[in-house]
Structure formats: C-alpha cells, structure tokens
Design an enzyme around this catalytic site. Structure first.
Site, short mmCIF file in Angstrom:
data_model
loop_
_atom_site.label_atom_id
_atom_site.label_comp_id
_atom_site.label_asym_id
_atom_site.label_seq_id
_atom_site.Cartn_x
_atom_site.Cartn_y
_atom_site.Cartn_z
N GLY A 101 0.91 4.49 5.11
CA GLY A 101 0.37 3.33 5.80
C GLY A 101 1.45 2.35 6.20
O GLY A 101 1.48 1.86 7.34
N GLY A 102 2.34 2.05 5.28
CA GLY A 102 3.41 1.11 5.57
C GLY A 102 4.35 1.62 6.64
O GLY A 102 4.78 0.86 7.53
N GLY A 151 0.81 -1.21 0.00
CA GLY A 151 0.00 0.00 0.00
C GLY A 151 0.85 1.26 0.00
O GLY A 151 1.96 1.29 -0.55
N SER A 152 0.33 2.28 0.65
CA SER A 152 0.95 3.60 0.61
C SER A 152 2.16 3.69 1.52
O SER A 152 2.33 2.90 2.46
CB SER A 152 -0.07 4.66 1.04
OG SER A 152 -0.40 4.49 2.41
N CYS A 155 1.77 -0.68 -8.69
CA CYS A 155 2.95 -0.16 -7.98
C CYS A 155 4.14 -0.03 -8.92
O CYS A 155 5.10 0.67 -8.60
CB CYS A 155 3.29 -1.06 -6.80
SG CYS A 155 3.48 -2.79 -7.26
N GLU A 205 5.61 -3.30 1.10
CA GLU A 205 5.91 -2.88 -0.26
C GLU A 205 5.09 -1.61 -0.49
O GLU A 205 3.87 -1.64 -0.43
CB GLU A 205 5.55 -3.99 -1.24
CG GLU A 205 5.93 -3.70 -2.67
CD GLU A 205 4.74 -3.29 -3.50
OE1 GLU A 205 4.62 -2.07 -3.79
OE2 GLU A 205 3.93 -4.16 -3.84
N GLU A 252 4.69 9.88 -5.76
CA GLU A 252 3.93 8.97 -6.60
C GLU A 252 2.55 9.56 -6.90
O GLU A 252 1.86 10.04 -5.99
CB GLU A 252 3.77 7.62 -5.91
CG GLU A 252 3.01 6.60 -6.71
CD GLU A 252 2.83 5.28 -5.97
OE1 GLU A 252 2.62 4.25 -6.63
OE2 GLU A 252 2.88 5.29 -4.72
#
Length: 508
Positions: A244-245, A240-241, A301, A264, A392
């Site tokens: 978040g990660g 995810g983002s 991604c 990731e 991104e």
C-alpha cells in the site's frame, strides 16, 4: 450519533450510492451502519476546501493552532464511552486498550500544542548583513520553516485512534499549519466519524477556517488514488503495508508535481540475543518475549518477528521454552477477517520454506478471527539462502534463527531490509565485543533497543520511528514524536527583506 457520511469540511455529505459496513471481529458479524464512500466530486470538494483553508490557516499564530489542538483533545474526551464502545466493536480490541490508545491520542495532540505555542520549533536562523565585508558585502539572510499545504493522511488499521483520524500524522500536520484530509480506514469507519466530529467541533469553537479538516471514506484504492493525484494535495502520510505504501509513493512520484509520501510500512524488527544472555537469563527473556510477541495479538509494526542467536543446546532449550510460553497465552481476537487471513497466509508461506520447523503452535479449534500464536525456527545458513523468510507476518509469530557464530549473525543483519527497530539482549561483560553488531544495526534500523523489547513507541523529541526502506519511504524522518512535524514543512530563506514584510519570528 453515527450517520455513515463523509465530513467535507464541516458539512456531512453522502453523494454516492456505494457503501460498506464495518465488522465486529469478536462476533464475526457486520455492524449495522452503512458508510457512504466518497465520490470524485466529494474528493475534489474536500481538497478545494483544504486549499482555500490553507491560505488562511498557514498564517494562524502558533498559539491559536495550539488552542485548536487542545480543543480537539477535549472534544475527543467528551465523546466518552460512546467512542470506547465504537472502538471495541469495530476492532475486537479490549476496552483497556481503547482507553489507553485514547490517552495516547490526547497526549499527542497536547504535546504538539505545547510545541507550536512558540516559534522555536521552526529553527529560525538569522544571518545579518555585513555591508563592508571584503571582497564582497554579505546580504541579510533569514531562514524559517513554512507549511507545505494540504496533507492527506491514510488511517492505520491497527490503531483506530493513535495512528488514525486524530493520530500523530494529523496532529503534527495541523500543528505545522497544514489542513488535513483523512482517508478513514474501512475497518473502523464509525470510530473515524466520531473522532472527525470532535475535530470539526474543535475547529468551529476555535475559529479555524472551514476545510482545515475533512474525513472521507472508501474501500480499496480508488478514493486514495484520487486524493494522492489531486494537484492541490502537497504531502501524504501513511501507516500500513509495504504494498500500500509503495503504491502511494509511486503515484506521488509520477505526478506532474511530485509530492512527498511519508509511509511507515513493514518491519520484522530483529532481536539479537547473545549466548551469554541465553545462558544467564534464558527463562526471563523467554517470558518477556512471549509477552511482546503476543501483545495486541502481535498487531504492532514493532512486533519482534525475527530473533537471532547462536546455536547451542542452551539456545535450543530457550527456543522451546519461548514457544511453550507463547502458546500458553490465551488466543486473542485479531482486527478482522482480512488481517486474520493475511496472518495465516504469510505465516504459512514462511514455515513452508526449506529448513523451517514449527517449534510450538496453539492447536485445536479457536474462534473465527482469533489468532493461533506460534514460534518457528531455522538455521542461519538456510535463512541466508532464502529471502522469503524475511517477510513480515503481521500477528503473534516469531522466527528464531540459529546462527552458527557471531560472523554469520552479523552477515544476516547486514542482509536484512530496512527495519523500524533492532534489539540487543546482552550482558555487561560483553559490551566491548558488541561494537560491530551496533554498527551493523545502525545501517539497518531507525531505533536500537538494548535489553528491552521493541513493542512500545514513546511520544517524545528523541523518538525515531522510521528507518531505511521498506520500514519507511524516507529514513530521515520520524512518524512519532515531536520531530514528525518536520515532514509537513519546508525551509525558506528571505534575502535583504524589509522588516515589514518578514514573518514575525524573523523580524529585527
């Protein structure tokens, strides 16, 4: 039939009174089923069950774990059109994509089943004793890999099957001998429940312990935080983002017993196109990359979000051609309103920076959750001066950087954050001049593509899907391919052990 309930082991549970609904992105309406968000008590029950299951499951022979994984694949296929319809309703993605992603999910499960059907993947090492060695005797030492314990997997928004409930993280963790608790993504809770039901059926049919798998729901970060902080959880998988990660990574590192988080996260996947490649096959490259940028509405991604080339009249013509070809592709539906708003906001942030110009963008009215693809351009000097352009933009967008020369291009690569991929588009006669560029990319990315596109991630032993932070939280591991099983195990050595107490693969 969808119930809207959590799977706590093999039991359906709905103890809370907080619910959420999924959205049909194409129709821009809520789907009818309410999904019950897990309570703290349900989180605790799922983790406790997983911990108890781990004591048994960690010793289940590889051949039986392989049978379990193959049974999951069979049960997913048995869901047939019901699963495909739920997938398309919750994601806005076409049926062909759903069928393809289901195939990838099944392939991953069967691939890991093949991997663990024997013990070679454990990289067993045996150093026999040498009692008469001088000046000191050598002890008998034997090393293998053992599972970490219960794993929490956070489902991805953009892959409701292949990176979600029974996706690569779950398949590899179950293959390693770790029970899995999936935190379903709120955007495709119905798809998650269907796949969870398939996993539970497979577990029961193959005699796996109750608690080897649970599927729980919750929006926001409350449920996820409770899972990561639980002392019996031993590892986390996330796709995810960056925000978040990183939040999960920080939580896990602050625990009394820190645990690994294999996240990731974000990537803009730089693509370098040499001047000779532009001169020789500009139109073909533009056609290929217009397709790659818009593939899946740019919601990969590995989407090529940054293109680097050397400034010239031919380069300018290439940029304009790329823009025209990109916006000529029909607008496609995004995964939901939040994904669409993020695409708009992040894209607007990039093009608002000094020196950035929009070369081409779809204009006119489009439906609510559809994306207006576009291409922007900026000079290498302006890009170097402004790291805000590195962010991104998750969707059908790419920023083309016009570098003044090869030195500035490599300077830009050196200054990028860690990336999942980097791509070189070049001609054969240039190979001898590309070593510095390859060296620069090796230090910034996990996978280098030559004369291809970054979109598409093969499931195989040689795949590396990860890279320096923030592409992932640990660049030594991959999130795709058979090597991803290494995330969920740790090495252990046995010294001077009697044969009767050794694991089967290490016995004399």
């Amino acid at each position: 039939m969808i119930t809207g309930k959590n799977y706590i082991g093999n039991k359906l549970s709905a103890k809370g009174d907080v619910t959420h609904s999924t959205i049909n992105p194409k129709l821009n309406i809520e789907n009818p089923t309410p999904f019950f968000e897990a309570t703290q008590a349900e989180v605790n029950e799922a983790v406790t069950l997983a911990w108890d299951a781990f004591k048994v499951y960690r010793k289940v022979p590889g051949s039986k774990r392989a049978a379990f994984l193959n049974a999951i694949a069979d049960e997913i296929l048995a869901l047939d059109q019901e699963l495909i319809d739920m997938y398309t309703t919750e994601s806005g993605l076409p049926e062909g994509r759903a069928i393809g992603e289901r195939g990838r999910t099944v392939y991953q499960l069967r691939t890991f089943a093949d991997l663990v059907s024997n013990e070679d993947w454990r990289e067993n090492v045996i150093d026999e004793a040498i009692p008469d060695r001088e000046p000191l005797p050598k002890e008998d030492l034997r090393k293998t890999l053992i599972p970490l314990g219960p794993v929490v997997v956070f489902a991805a928004s953009n892959f409701p099957l292949a990176f979600s409930t029974a996706g690569g993280d779950t398949a590899s963790a179950l293959a390693a001998g770790c029970p899995v608790i999936v935190k379903a993504h709120a955007m495709h809770s119905g798809t998650a429940e269907l796949v969870a039901s398939a996993i539970i059926k497979a577990a029961e049919k193959t005699g796996m312990p109750n608690g080897v798998f649970s599927n729980i729901m919750g929006r926001g970060r409350t449920v996820g935080t409770a899972l990561v902080k639980h002392p019996k959880v031993k590892a986390v998988g996330f796709t995810g983002s960056i925000s978040g990660g990183r939040a999960l990574f920080d939580l896990a590192s602050q625990r009394e017993e820190p645990i690994p988080v294999f996240a990731e996260m974000g990537s803009i996947n730089p693509v370098i196109i040499t001047s000779k490649a532009v001169a020789k096959r500009s139109e073909a490259i533009a056609t290929t990359y217009a397709g790659s940028i818009t593939l899946g509405t740019g919601q990969f991604c590995t989407n090529p979000g940054l293109i680097l080339t050397i400034e010239s009249d031919k380069t300018q013509a290439f940029i304009e051609d790329l823009a025209n070809k990109t916006i000529a592709i029909e607008p496609q539906c995004m995964l939901g309103p939040n994904i669409k708003s993020g695409f708009v906001e992040n894209g607007e942030s990039v093009i608002a920076q000094e020196g950035v110009e929009v070369v081409g963008k779809i204009k006119g009215d489009i439906e609510a959750n559809y994306a207006a693809s576009y291409i922007a351009s900026v000079s290498g000097t302006d890009f170097l001066a402004n790291p805000k352009m590195h962010q991104e933009v998750f969707g059908p967008f790419s920023l083309v950087v016009r570098c003044k020369d090869e030195t500035q291009l490599i300077q830009i690569v050196d200054g990028l954050e860690g990336q999942l991929t980097g791509t070189i588009i070049a001609e054969e006669e240039e190979y001898a001049t590309l070593h510095d560029l390859v060296d620069a990319l090796e230090n910034r990315v996990g996978r280098i593509i030559f004369n291809g596109v970054p979109t598409g991630v093969e499931v195989c032993p040689s795949m590396q899907h990860g890279g320096p932070y923030p592409a992932s939280t640990d660049s030594r591991f991959t999130a795709v391919g058979t090597g991803s099983i290494k995330r969920w195990v740790r090495p252990i050595s046995y010294q001077s052990f009697p044969d009767a107490l050794l694991p089967m693969a290490l016995k004399r």
